[in-house]
Design an enzyme around this catalytic site. Structure first.
Site, PDB file in Angstrom:
ATOM      1  N   ASN A  48       2.036   5.613   4.683  1.00 67.09           N
ATOM      2  CA  ASN A  48       3.382   6.163   4.897  1.00 67.09           C
ATOM      3  C   ASN A  48       3.575   6.451   6.382  1.00 67.09           C
ATOM      4  OD1 ASN A  48       2.300   8.050   2.145  1.00 67.09           O
ATOM      5  ND2 ASN A  48       3.579   6.221   1.959  1.00 67.09           N
ATOM      6  N   ASN A  89       0.860  -1.182   0.000  1.00 66.47           N
ATOM      7  CA  ASN A  89       0.000   0.000   0.000  1.00 66.47           C
ATOM      8  C   ASN A  89       0.899   1.235   0.000  1.00 66.47           C
ATOM      9  OD1 ASN A  89      -1.732   2.133   0.549  1.00 66.47           O
ATOM     10  ND2 ASN A  89      -2.995   0.962   1.975  1.00 66.47           N
ATOM     11  N   ASP A  90       1.143   1.778  -1.196  1.00 65.73           N
ATOM     12  CA  ASP A  90       2.063   2.909  -1.338  1.00 65.73           C
ATOM     13  C   ASP A  90       1.646   4.126  -0.529  1.00 65.73           C
ATOM     14  OD1 ASP A  90       4.041   2.045  -3.416  1.00 65.73           O
ATOM     15  OD2 ASP A  90       2.227   1.754  -4.579  1.00 65.73           O
ATOM     16  N   THR A  91       0.371   4.196  -0.183  1.00 63.60           N
ATOM     17  CA  THR A  91      -0.139   5.392   0.499  1.00 63.60           C
ATOM     18  C   THR A  91      -0.095   5.288   2.018  1.00 63.60           C
ATOM     19  OG1 THR A  91      -2.458   4.660   0.603  1.00 63.60           O
ATOM     20  CG2 THR A  91      -1.723   5.731  -1.437  1.00 63.60           C
TER      21      THR A  91
END
Length: 783
Positions: free
Chosen positions: A477, A473-475
């Site tokens: 963070n 999940n790149d988002t």
């Protein structure tokens, strides 16, 4: 509303009206030269790398939409009226229109005032150019005098600079014409160029875009078309175009065919020789036949007959076709990812190999080698790379303490083991590949071991994998500078990778390695279960302050999808916990359009969680239906023997099911999209980011290897279905290591899972063996 239908015999999707809710596109080319073609001729072309070698220009997110593209204008000399076979850009209302998207080609057809026209776009024989095969026919009773104009707007090869350094780009680019060929190149290049050519004797031409369009006009009303002639312009600066004017006189019922070719070359002197054969209409048609044959060979490696016609349609044609397209271009170039900064994702491409391994394992192997070369000597890996230059990239997630993603390197292990199972090529593990320093060399097995070691050496306070910049999940963070944020998902993926390494090491009789990876697995399994079980589901992560995400104690983001499915895929959950996880997914996350990524969605931006909270509730990773995650739940359900639930989740996201719902879905119903707006969004059900998504490969794997249960192994072919209980069975053909397996599954007792008997070539046995290449094998499976 319905905008088209599936022509199952022709393997085409036929669009019957041009005003689709979004541009409905197709891809041409096989991964070297490529292009996007919309249902009205919009799109653009590129060679090897859409950022560093863009051929034609496209105006993204533009009004009017979907401009420019590959256009043919037809002008009636007597009346001055002009139109396009594909409706755009003139937008003349046609008497009839259709677009036929097939595998590697698109055909636009239009009729206006008794003139029928057809344009077929495709890339022949994996060449460095594309063909436009144009046909016009006079359906009337009187002779007609027509003019055919072409339009292809050139782009500076560096697509970023084309948009950002306009003064320099417009000063250096040069357009020239000689003997039916227009060339376009920067001043400093003498031999390398883009080109546009025709088979026909021309009336006139333009190489300068401004001359063809005219001042304060657009592609909808070019001055050249309106006036009935190009200006024979030579472009010494500004913008370029491939434009020809061709006179065509047709008697009643007469037709005329002609060729246009758009391409790229590094040797301008060879253009005529390279394209001469393909300028012949018959040769072009022969190349088109070869293209169709090559795609038929590609999809015929697996064919199925199930009780679900839409499932058959997708598994036999469209899902396989989309898998090859994502394999070619990863998430790099579409109408949503613009081919500018993203490059080919490492994790994306590794997963994409899973969807084509059955059909093109040798090509998958070559891509895996490129991915491994992107690895650092400490085991981490680039987040992306650019295919033309080999340059590595780092993605968009913010960099605080770490510059790496916690999952990227681990996907290599799943890809390599999939390749070995498909081919039996254990020698690949001994192949030496350089690290990204271009100095240090290691075998594939050593690269994989290093990937495992990197995660082992980067754990947080709970013994879980550090989150780094993000995980899958790149988002999400979570690293804000302390470097203690942990990812439960990456920990589960690490466990799955450890099991794959154990499997490889056991087969190779590497006892110390078996012990090493088993210990890695058991240690992480214990850490996950001690820190991350929340009572009804597994937690998702721990942030940089040690706070939990994906727990009942959270107001928002209580339950995430991935830590439930991967708890089962990684085999870290007990049977009881696995059952509870899946019940929670269905209870809290499932909707009629698919399973949402998290619930309840975050309502406000939260810097401690990062990009996920930049989305409004119900969009993308923040409570949207991120479709890539859904097949992981399908696989988890089959592991638990729940064939009815696995199939339910499969069919509810099957694009063909929404063909009559296109006004809401908006994107193409013949391919998977990346995301659909979720139940907390006011526009629940709208899809976006179609074509280039891991949804394609994973749905193919979930359906063929887990629901139908046809899986390659090191020394056998497994058929262990987990199907709906109301299915009486199914049939399939599967080519495996050169042998064609004819498989019939019978389900007389109406069960979801369980094989009672295996009969191979009339003999009952306990497994399906590997047969000699070139033979056939009949397999009967009784559930």
């Amino acid at each position: 509303m319905q905008y088209g239908y599936f022509d199952q015999k022709a393997h085409e999707y036929v669009i019957t009206r041009p005003d689709t809710p979004t541009p409905w596109i197709n891809y041409i080319g096989s991964g070297k030269y490529g292009g996007i073609v919309s249902n009205t001729g919009g799109g653009y072309s590129f060679h090897k790398d859409p950022r560093n070698r863009r051929l034609t220009r496209y105006r993204y997110n533009n009004v009017p939409m979907d401009r420019p593209g590959r256009y043919i204008y037809i002008r009636d000399v007597a009346t001055g009226e002009y139109w396009n076979p594909g409706y755009q850009p003139v937008q003349r209302k046609l008497d009839s229109y259709s677009c036929r998207h097939g595998m590697g080609y698109t055909v636009l057809e239009g009729e206006y005032k008794a003139i029928s026209s057809q344009v077929t776009y495709f890339v022949p024989d994996d060449m460095d150019f594309e063909i436009w095969l144009v046909k016009v026919k006079n359906l009337g009773h009187a002779p007609r005098s027509l003019q055919i104009f072409s339009y292809s707007e050139f782009c500076f090869w560096d697509a970023v600079k084309d948009q950002q350094n306009v003064d320099w780009v417009q000063q250096i680019n040069q357009g020239r014409y000689e003997d039916g060929i227009i060339t376009w190149h920067p001043h400093e290049y003498k031999n390398t160029c883009s080109f546009f050519a025709t088979s026909e004797e021309i009336n006139s031409y333009d190489t300068n875009l401004e001359s063809f369009i005219g001042k304060y006009r657009s592609e909808a009303n070019p001055i050249a078309v309106e006036m009935g002639a190009c200006a024979n312009s030579i472009s010494y600066r500004m913008n370029g175009v491939g434009a020809f004017c061709i006179d065509v006189n047709l008697s009643p019922n007469e037709e005329r065919e002609m060729i246009f070719i758009l391409g790229f070359t590094e040797n301008k002197a060879s253009i005529r020789n390279d394209i001469s054969k393909y300028l012949d209409v018959n040769e072009a048609k022969a190349a088109f036949s070869r293209l169709n044959k090559s795609w038929e060979e590609y999809i015929n490696k697996v064919q199925v007959q199930t009780p679900d016609d839409d499932m058959n349609l997708f598994l036999n044609v469209w899902n396989q076709y989309q898998c090859k397209t994502t394999f070619n271009w990863s998430r790099f170039v579409s109408l949503y990812q613009l081919g500018l900064g993203r490059g080919m994702g490492i994790r994306d491409s590794a997963q994409d190999t899973l969807g084509v391994m059955h059909s093109i394992p040798s090509e998958a192997r070559e891509l895996i080698k490129k991915l491994i070369h992107c690895q650092y000597t400490d085991g981490r890996i680039y987040h992306l790379f650019f295919p033309l230059t080999g340059e590595g990239g780092f993605g968009d997630a913010p960099v605080k303490k770490f510059d790496w993603y916690s999952d990227d390197h681990l996907w290599l292990i799943l890809a390599v083991n999939s390749y070995i199972k498909e081919t039996g090529d254990f020698e690949f593990l001994n192949c030496s590949i350089l690290y990204n320093d271009d100095t240090t060399e290691a075998t594939v097995m050593e690269h994989l071991d290093n990937a495992m070691n990197f995660t082992y050496n980067h754990k947080g306070p709970n013994g879980l994998a550090l989150a780094g910049r993000a995980d899958w999940n790149d988002t999400l963070n979570l690293d804000v500078g302390k470097g203690i944020a942990e990812s439960v998902f990456s920990s589960m993926l690490y466990c799955r990778a450890a099991l794959e390494m154990v499997e490889i090491a056991k087969y190779m009789k590497l006892e110390q390695s078996v012990e090493k990876y088993t210990n890695m697995y058991e240690e992480m399994k214990k850490a996950i279960n001690e820190s991350s079980w929340d009572g009804e589901w597994y937690k998702r992560a721990f942030d940089d302050e040690g706070n939990v995400l994906g727990s009942k104690e959270n107001e928002f983001g209580k339950i995430f999808i991935n830590s439930q499915s991967w708890a089962i895929i990684s085999l870290i959950a007990s049977k009881e916990k696995a059952k509870i996880c899946l019940e929670s997914v269905n209870k809290y996350l499932n909707t009629k359009y698919g399973i949402v990524s998290v619930y309840p969605a975050y309502k406000e931006f939260d810097e401690s969680k990062g990009g996920i909270t930049t989305y409004p509730p119900g969009a993308k990773e923040n409570g949207g239906i991120f479709l890539h995650t859904n097949p992981w739940v399908m696989i988890a359900e089959t592991i638990m023997g729940n064939g009815d639930m696995a199939y339910k989740y499969y069919e509810q996201i099957l694009p063909a099911r929404r063909n009559n719902d296109a006004d809401l879905l908006e994107v193409e119903p013949y391919v998977y999209c990346q995301n659909v707006l979720g139940k907390e969004h006011p526009q629940f059900g709208i899809g976006r980011n179609s074509w280039l998504t891991g949804t394609s490969a994973w749905n193919y794997v979930a359906a063929t290897q887990y629901i139908l249960g046809i899986r390659p192994e090191y020394e056998s072919l497994t058929v262990d279905p987990c199907i709906p209980s109301n299915w009486k069975g199914f049939k399939a053909t599967r080519e495996f290591r050169g042998c064609t397996y004819n498989i019939e599954v019978r389900n007389p007792d109406g069960v979801c899972r369980g094989v009672k008997r295996i009969i191979v070539d009339g003999v009952e046995t306990d497994r399906i063996p590997i047969k000699p290449k070139g033979t056939t094998c009949d397999c009967l499976i009784i559930m």
